[in-house]
Design a protein around this motif. Structure first.
Motif, PDB file in Angstrom:
ATOM      1  N   ARG A 264      84.363  78.884  32.781  1.00 19.37           N
ATOM      2  CA  ARG A 264      84.477  78.312  31.429  1.00 19.37           C
ATOM      3  C   ARG A 264      83.086  78.219  30.802  1.00 19.37           C
ATOM      4  O   ARG A 264      82.188  77.613  31.380  1.00 19.37           O
TER       5      ARG A 264
ATOM      6  N   ILE B 289      81.091  76.630  27.919  1.00 21.89           N
ATOM      7  CA  ILE B 289      81.336  75.511  26.989  1.00 21.89           C
ATOM      8  C   ILE B 289      80.204  75.401  25.983  1.00 21.89           C
ATOM      9  O   ILE B 289      79.032  75.491  26.336  1.00 21.89           O
TER      10      ILE B 289
ATOM     11  N   TYR C 170      79.041  72.508  23.285  1.00 25.25           N
ATOM     12  CA  TYR C 170      79.169  71.200  22.649  1.00 25.25           C
ATOM     13  C   TYR C 170      78.299  71.264  21.399  1.00 25.25           C
ATOM     14  O   TYR C 170      77.058  71.234  21.516  1.00 25.25           O
TER      15      TYR C 170
ATOM     16  N   HIS D 252      86.355  62.117  33.523  1.00 23.18           N
ATOM     17  CA  HIS D 252      87.469  62.863  34.123  1.00 23.18           C
ATOM     18  C   HIS D 252      87.115  63.270  35.547  1.00 23.18           C
ATOM     19  O   HIS D 252      85.961  63.172  35.954  1.00 23.18           O
TER      20      HIS D 252
ATOM     21  N   LEU E 281      78.770  74.480  38.895  1.00 25.73           N
ATOM     22  CA  LEU E 281      78.330  74.318  37.516  1.00 25.73           C
ATOM     23  C   LEU E 281      76.929  74.903  37.369  1.00 25.73           C
ATOM     24  O   LEU E 281      75.989  74.470  38.030  1.00 25.73           O
TER      25      LEU E 281
ATOM     26  N   ALA F 201      73.326  72.951  33.023  1.00 24.56           N
ATOM     27  CA  ALA F 201      73.400  72.965  31.563  1.00 24.56           C
ATOM     28  C   ALA F 201      71.999  72.944  30.991  1.00 24.56           C
ATOM     29  O   ALA F 201      71.038  72.534  31.648  1.00 24.56           O
TER      30      ALA F 201
ATOM     31  N   LEU G 147      75.174  65.174  31.462  1.00 23.03           N
ATOM     32  CA  LEU G 147      76.152  65.007  32.541  1.00 23.03           C
ATOM     33  C   LEU G 147      75.822  63.761  33.363  1.00 23.03           C
ATOM     34  O   LEU G 147      74.682  63.568  33.783  1.00 23.03           O
TER      35      LEU G 147
ATOM     36  N   HIS H 171      83.289  62.058  36.340  1.00 26.97           N
ATOM     37  CA  HIS H 171      82.048  62.385  35.620  1.00 26.97           C
ATOM     38  C   HIS H 171      82.354  62.552  34.138  1.00 26.97           C
ATOM     39  O   HIS H 171      83.517  62.602  33.732  1.00 26.97           O
TER      40      HIS H 171
ATOM     41  N   VAL I  74      80.330  63.849  30.054  1.00 29.43           N
ATOM     42  CA  VAL I  74      79.148  64.344  29.337  1.00 29.43           C
ATOM     43  C   VAL I  74      78.988  63.469  28.106  1.00 29.43           C
ATOM     44  O   VAL I  74      79.858  63.450  27.226  1.00 29.43           O
TER      45      VAL I  74
ATOM     46  N   ARG J 270      74.728  71.761  23.023  1.00 25.52           N
ATOM     47  CA  ARG J 270      74.532  71.843  24.475  1.00 25.52           C
ATOM     48  C   ARG J 270      75.507  72.898  24.992  1.00 25.52           C
ATOM     49  O   ARG J 270      76.643  72.986  24.507  1.00 25.52           O
TER      50      ARG J 270
ATOM     51  N   SER K 101      77.162  74.670  28.662  1.00 26.78           N
ATOM     52  CA  SER K 101      77.242  74.609  30.122  1.00 26.78           C
ATOM     53  C   SER K 101      78.297  75.598  30.598  1.00 26.78           C
ATOM     54  O   SER K 101      79.093  76.097  29.783  1.00 26.78           O
TER      55      SER K 101
ATOM     56  N   PHE L 119      85.509  76.984  37.889  1.00 28.38           N
ATOM     57  CA  PHE L 119      86.513  76.166  38.579  1.00 28.38           C
ATOM     58  C   PHE L 119      87.215  77.028  39.630  1.00 28.38           C
ATOM     59  O   PHE L 119      87.898  77.994  39.284  1.00 28.38           O
TER      60      PHE L 119
HETATM   61  O1  LIG Z   1      79.112  70.265  30.686  1.00 28.15           O
HETATM   62  C1  LIG Z   1      78.920  69.788  31.803  1.00 28.15           C
HETATM   63  O2  LIG Z   1      77.783  69.618  32.251  1.00 28.15           O
HETATM   64  C2  LIG Z   1      80.083  69.380  32.677  1.00 28.15           C
HETATM   65  C3  LIG Z   1      81.414  69.873  32.188  1.00 28.15           C
HETATM   66  C4  LIG Z   1      82.576  69.364  32.993  1.00 28.15           C
HETATM   67  O3  LIG Z   1      82.510  68.383  33.683  1.00 28.15           O
HETATM   68  C5  LIG Z   1      83.851  70.110  32.981  1.00 28.15           C
HETATM   69  O4  LIG Z   1      84.004  71.018  32.140  1.00 28.15           O
HETATM   70  O5  LIG Z   1      84.724  69.808  33.798  1.00 28.15           O
END
Ligand SMILES: O=C(O)CCC(=O)C(=O)O
Ligand SMILES: [Fe+2]
Length: 303
Positions: free
Chosen positions: A165, A167, A169, A186, A195, A198, A203, A243, A245, A255, A257, A261
């Motif tokens: 994934r 991401i 932000y 979550h 991971l 980032a 985080l 955890h 963000v 941001r 990241s 998964f």
């Molecule tokens: O963006 C991050 O550093 C963590 C993202 C995260 O925890 C997730 O996508 O499950």
């Protein structure tokens, strides 16, 4: 747990002798038991590839919204800003993302690739491969550390439902609901998450002592954590650490990241491992596909 996240070197496992491999496996399982998160060096994900991946992700998310939305609608490809929310949260996370899975995965979910930026497919194909092979090594170490067959995960994970994934932000919009954060607290759904560090802070993990601890790892290191599928098959021995963000405390900038998964094929039963049973109250076996469907509905990605 100490107030730092345990750090390991995967080279101890990939290049070490039999004793070094076993030691690594024991330390890995111990660290995941105690903290649920580790940072990792000595992995196969090249620093130049990470840098190129961030450039590529930024170029993609900078495209016009209408163009990005032509790739939306499935689990793979684009998911627009404001769609996903954490389980039990009413406000969405402040993020948009793109997902990539195994090319050889059988079934409805197939990769989509954008026309622009050029090289997107090549770069993220390479990142997927590097993370995938690192994930397999970690799972084989976890199997050794848990004293189950070393091939346990190898027989269940390749060509399955794992997802990379990407991401973004964006800067937090002025009109954002005051309750919304970049990623609300979550636990991950999968077996393990790798991971890619980032760019920028944010985080935080909720420690076993009940405090939020920021993750400040070096750009070349991976952050690895265990998710709910692992918790389920280990009967809570490797539990999933909460955890989040948080929104930026300083300049309101983007941001990026890139979590990978790692999860089994849809038909694989999530059942308690032989070495983790015994208490008589382990969770009911369930297929990976059923578990995923349930969780994807809970976070707003499936109806
Ligand atoms: O963006 C991050 O550093 C963590 C993202 C995260 O925890 C997730 O996508 O499950
Ligand atoms: Fe997460």
């Amino acid at each position: 747990m100490a107030e730092t996240i345990p750090h390991l070197d995967l080279a101890d496992f990939t290049s070490g002798d039999e004793k070094a491999r076993r030691d690594f496996a024991t330390r890995l399982v111990g660290a995941l038991e105690q903290c649920g998160f580790i940072t990792l060096e000595g992995h196969a994900v090249d620093a130049a590839l990470i840098a190129r991946s961030y450039e590529m992700a930024e170029a993609f998310f900078n495209l016009p919204e209408a163009e990005k939305r032509t790739y939306a609608g499935g689990l793979r490809g684009y998911t627009p800003f404001g769609r996903e929310h954490a389980k039990d949260m009413t406000v969405p996370d402040l993020k948009e993302f793109w997902q990539i899975g195994y090319e050889a995965h059988a079934g409805a979910d197939q990769n989509v690739w954008p026309d622009r930026p050029v090289d997107f497919r090549e770069v993220f194909g390479a990142l997927f491969e590097a993370l995938e092979s690192t994930g397999r090594q970690l799972l084989s170490a976890i199997a050794i550390g848990l004293e189950i067959e070393p091939e346990y995960f190898e027989d269940r994970v390749p060509d399955g439902t794992s997802l990379l994934r990407l991401i973004h932000y964006p800067p937090v919009p002025e009109n954002a609901d005051p309750k919304s954060v970049r990623a609300a607290a979550h636990e991950d759904i999968n077996l393990i998450t790798l991971l890619v560090a980032a760019q920028g802070a944010g985080l935080e993990i909720f420690t076993r002592e009940g405090k939020w601890l920021p993750v400040n790892n070096q750009p070349a290191h991976l952050v690895v954590d265990t998710g709910d599928m692992m918790a389920r098959i280990t009967n809570g021995r490797l539990s999933a650490t909460t955890h989040r963000v948080v929104n930026p405390a300083g300049p309101n900038v983007s941001r990026y990241s890139m979590p990978f998964f790692v999860q089994p094929r849809e038909d694989v039963m999530l059942e308690c491992l032989t070495s983790c049973g015994g208490s008589g109250d382990s969770p009911e076996p369930l297929t990976t596909g059923d578990f995923l469907n349930q969780r994807l509905v809970e976070i707003g990605l499936k109806k």
